[in-house]
Design an enzyme around this catalytic site. Structure first.
Site, PDB file in Angstrom:
ATOM      1  N   ASP A  19      71.759  61.524  -3.731  1.00 23.07           N
ATOM      2  CA  ASP A  19      70.779  60.460  -3.993  1.00 23.07           C
ATOM      3  C   ASP A  19      71.076  59.278  -3.085  1.00 23.07           C
ATOM      4  O   ASP A  19      71.819  58.393  -3.452  1.00 23.07           O
ATOM      5  CB  ASP A  19      70.852  60.059  -5.466  1.00 23.07           C
ATOM      6  CG  ASP A  19      69.756  59.102  -5.873  1.00 23.07           C
ATOM      7  OD1 ASP A  19      68.805  58.918  -5.101  1.00 23.07           O
ATOM      8  OD2 ASP A  19      69.868  58.524  -6.963  1.00 23.07           O
ATOM      9  N   GLU A  78      65.413  51.518  -2.664  1.00 20.96           N
ATOM     10  CA  GLU A  78      64.650  52.260  -3.675  1.00 20.96           C
ATOM     11  C   GLU A  78      65.256  52.059  -5.051  1.00 20.96           C
ATOM     12  O   GLU A  78      64.549  51.866  -6.043  1.00 20.96           O
ATOM     13  CB  GLU A  78      64.614  53.758  -3.315  1.00 20.96           C
ATOM     14  CG  GLU A  78      63.731  54.600  -4.234  1.00 20.96           C
ATOM     15  CD  GLU A  78      64.429  55.154  -5.469  1.00 20.96           C
ATOM     16  OE1 GLU A  78      63.739  55.640  -6.369  1.00 20.96           O
ATOM     17  OE2 GLU A  78      65.668  55.074  -5.556  1.00 20.96           O
ATOM     18  N   ASP A 119      63.502  62.949  -2.799  1.00 21.27           N
ATOM     19  CA  ASP A 119      64.459  62.104  -3.531  1.00 21.27           C
ATOM     20  C   ASP A 119      64.821  62.746  -4.870  1.00 21.27           C
ATOM     21  O   ASP A 119      64.660  62.163  -5.920  1.00 21.27           O
ATOM     22  CB  ASP A 119      63.864  60.701  -3.752  1.00 21.27           C
ATOM     23  CG  ASP A 119      64.841  59.786  -4.474  1.00 21.27           C
ATOM     24  OD1 ASP A 119      66.055  60.056  -4.440  1.00 21.27           O
ATOM     25  OD2 ASP A 119      64.378  58.799  -5.092  1.00 21.27           O
ATOM     26  N   HIS A 150      73.645  58.982  -9.924  1.00 15.99           N
ATOM     27  CA  HIS A 150      74.079  57.606 -10.229  1.00 15.99           C
ATOM     28  C   HIS A 150      75.493  57.529 -10.790  1.00 15.99           C
ATOM     29  O   HIS A 150      75.793  56.635 -11.575  1.00 15.99           O
ATOM     30  CB  HIS A 150      73.098  56.933 -11.208  1.00 15.99           C
ATOM     31  CG  HIS A 150      71.718  56.729 -10.658  1.00 15.99           C
ATOM     32  ND1 HIS A 150      70.746  56.028 -11.337  1.00 15.99           N
ATOM     33  CD2 HIS A 150      71.138  57.128  -9.499  1.00 15.99           C
ATOM     34  CE1 HIS A 150      69.642  56.014 -10.629  1.00 15.99           C
ATOM     35  NE2 HIS A 150      69.851  56.675  -9.497  1.00 15.99           N
TER      36      HIS A 150
END
Lengths: 468, 468
Positions: free
Chosen positions: B291, B325, B353, B424
């Protein structure tokens, strides 16, 4: 009594004893199969490890949480209704982790995930920064020219292989335990190793390391596997890459911890002991679920199922929850010393300290001539998926010194294919335990302990080291 | 020219155009199949993401590493020999993570693994401590009585479901983005959520959260799934458990970042654009591999394979590496604004993405009457394992605003079953990328862009929102 009368009586007695032995064996086998069913249907083992991880959590030897764990164990074992519950003091060194930070500072800043190895000294307060001397193994570092290491941070970059037996750990762990001495002998300012772990998680694996009195003590850390990959890739681009380390662990004296012990008193040979152990301490970054909350749960629940039997087995089943295994088998050594006089009464010993994977095999270390009979006696374990293995067992870390002291041991081999994914990391948490696999372990230990506590086979003398 | 002559010529021209179209389609199909073979045999995509993660690593929007990433992108795109490489400034807010620590302090001390949510304010310097008000979902928190939340730390404890589509994320992410406002409206002093993640790793998942001007700003954090399990288990034992939070993130103004753009100039319609995008920024705890280093690599390598063709397709293929983003589609919105006048010339747009899992389906958002023809044109993608899907695409985050502005989009659907294991977290590192799956993505984007750049189908007008 005249000699022929004595002989006759002896012969009758022996005859009746043999018949009795067979009866005992049949009854033992039958009871062992029932114990398996009881254990597999129970969630006691899972409840114990859930309780330990939630109500205590991390319990580094010598820390305040260590004493909370001892109190937890005393209360848990007492509440389970064992015949005896007691604790024996053990002096344990205190090591505090502090912080551990690292980053590549040149040619580009890249933060790294590291952890201090257990026992490591700190860096200077402001940290240290140096070039990196990379080696494929401890042996490569030991053979390096000092001028290639002097003033640098040594980096042992050995991957740990995945095996069901966990044997990959044995091949790479020397870099963790002995790397700091080897690096300091060549003039390194610190050592960092690729984690001794089979995972690809961004977590570093801690574990104990050792210094040597005549060699300077340098800071020692592990980095995660993805970070080691990154450092490798950076070094291939630029061998002058700089690594900054900032670590604040400290050694802070000694504290009193305890081996916590519970017993199911033997029915006819209460002084003889079947020991099943695990270690109560854990590393501090996870909650000590697989290492070794699982073992604590397995041996405690196994003994509890025996405690609940209407007729106890002949020998005493002793559960020993050892102190301070992680930092050097401190509780195991203390037990062997404190119970020196009693060791000849230890029929056999085994420790559960390899996570919560299913047991697929049982090995023993008994007198060679007794081995076939022992295997026969243990054969009910095969119904629980446990094959009969070999006579080369070590018994587990905290009982590993017992064979040299004449005590037979057994190793109940667990499937360890994923054990070193989580071992000594923050990821050692309850969710990594499969309740069904844990129950299979409890069943195996219950069967093992019960069968051994009733066994009529003579297991000693063991071969000595020199005979082996 | 007389009317009948005009009509005749028109008819001939249309006839010859049709023949020409068929030729173009056949040639396009043939070239698309070759592009697939080229892409699958190439490791360019993997080399690009390796370069980005190793030479730049984490690149939080607005941070110094963000600018290093922009420079890396400019150099990489230039070195690959695109017809045009340029960048467009974007103002991005600066948020600095600082430290985030948490522990249960009562009834027993248990350290927790947390991370600040992106945009969160800090706790007071000495931290804060409060009881916990646990909710199954954002909706449950929104419906709570204020007296049950007042003065407490709100805890949204919703698990994220695993799906190939990633749809579990959509179901739970509201707690992350809107939880702080909902909690503060009820008087909470902070909010902590169970990580929006499908893993069992001891890692918390960060991600952007939002405040509302008329609602107090309270600190917002996520805890790892195993930690959320632990807190649950503790709350079941003692609802008065105390949680301590210490967080020092800060918002620190604005910085200039850039959308970085490369183009393969179209052969016959250079002003018309097929846009393939990804975002260059990443969260700061991993190295931004899945990511969205993967996306950067996929669209860049796909365009490079087109750049290397002896005959370029009709339209321009534009690679847009969006800024910022993660913190709110800042680069995507800036692009739409800056290119407002040019949007009618955007034939179609798509963003990669969603990691590096294989693409299994392509969906579009085009004029309904064109859909069958578009599907027919894209059919060579099926040789690469890409099924033809539906006409309900959103196109990806940074192009999601384009359909409302009249621009057709496509979504190349990736297998996301494990994407939210790593998303994340510090675990977003290169080793999570399968080079073969990445190459399949490159092939799919190369085919998509090439086919669309040569397509003779009219994709507009799109249905408006009210018609839908």
């Amino acid at each position: 009594m005249k000699p022929y009368q004595t002989a006759l009586l002896s012969s009758l007695l022996i005859g009746s004893l043999s018949a009795c032995q067979t009866q005992v064996e049949t009854a033992t086998t039958s009871e062992a199969i029932k114990l398996q069913q009881t254990a597999l249907a129970s969630q006691l083992g899972y409840d114990i490890v859930e309780s330990l991880t939630v109500e205590v959590g991390p319990r580094l030897a010598g820390s305040p949480k260590d004493i909370i764990a001892v109190n937890w164990a005393m209360e848990k074992l007492t509440s389970l209704g064992f015949d005896r519950v007691y604790k024996e003091p053990v002096q344990v060194p205190i090591w505090e982790r502090g912080e551990a930070k690292a980053k590549i500072t040149f040619p580009v800043e890249q933060p790294l995930v590291i952890t201090a190895l257990g026992g490591s000294v700190a860096t200077p307060a402001g940290g240290l920064q140096a070039k990196i001397a990379r080696f494929d193994s401890l042996e490569a570092l030991q053979q390096a020219k000092p001028e290639d290491v002097q003033g640098k941070i040594a980096f042992i970059d050995q991957k740990t292989e995945r095996h069901i037996t966990g044997e990959g750990y044995g091949k790479s762990v020397g870099g963790r335990s002995k790397g700091a001495v080897a690096a300091a002998q060549k003039g390194a300012v610190a050592i960092v190793i690729r984690s001794i772990g089979t995972d690809h998680d961004r977590m570093a694996h801690t574990g104990v390391m050792r210094y040597q009195d005549d060699v300077p003590k340098i800071p020692a850390a592990a980095m995660s596997n993805p970070d080691a990959d990154l450092v490798d890739a950076l070094l291939k681009r630029n061998p002058d890459a700089l690594l900054e380390l900032q670590m604040s662990p400290k050694n802070a004296g000694f504290n009193t911890s305890y081996n916590v012990i519970a017993e199911v008193t033997g029915n006819s040979k209460p002084n003889e002991i079947v020991l099943i152990g695990a270690h109560l301490d854990s590393w501090d970054e996870g909650t000590g679920a697989i290492d070794d909350g699982a073992g604590v749960a397995i041996v405690t629940a196994a003994a509890k199922h025996i405690q609940d039997l209407p007729v106890k087995p002949a020998r005493t089943v002793r559960v020993v929850l050892y102190a301070a295994e992680e930092i050097g088998l401190v509780g195991g050594k203390a037990y062997a010393e404190a119970h020196k006089a009693e060791l000849p009464l230890h029929y056999i010993a085994a420790e559960s300290d390899f996570g919560a994977g299913r047991i697929y095999q049982i090995d023993t270390k008994v007198n060679e001539s007794a081995w076939t009979e022992v295997q026969h006696a243990l054969s009910p374990m095969s119904f629980n998926g446990v094959a009969l293995g070999n006579n080369q067992a070590s018994g587990g870390p905290d009982v590993s010194m017992l064979p040299a002291l004449g005590v037979p041991v057994a190793s109940l081999r667990q499937d360890g294919h994923d054990y070193f994914d989580y071992h000594h990391t923050p990821n050692d948490t309850l969710d990594k335990i499969d309740p069904a696999a844990l129950a299979q372990n409890v069943a195996a230990y219950a069967q093992f302990a019960y069968i051994m506590a009733n066994s009529t086979v003579t297991l000693t003398p063991l071969v000595t080291q020199s005979e082996k």
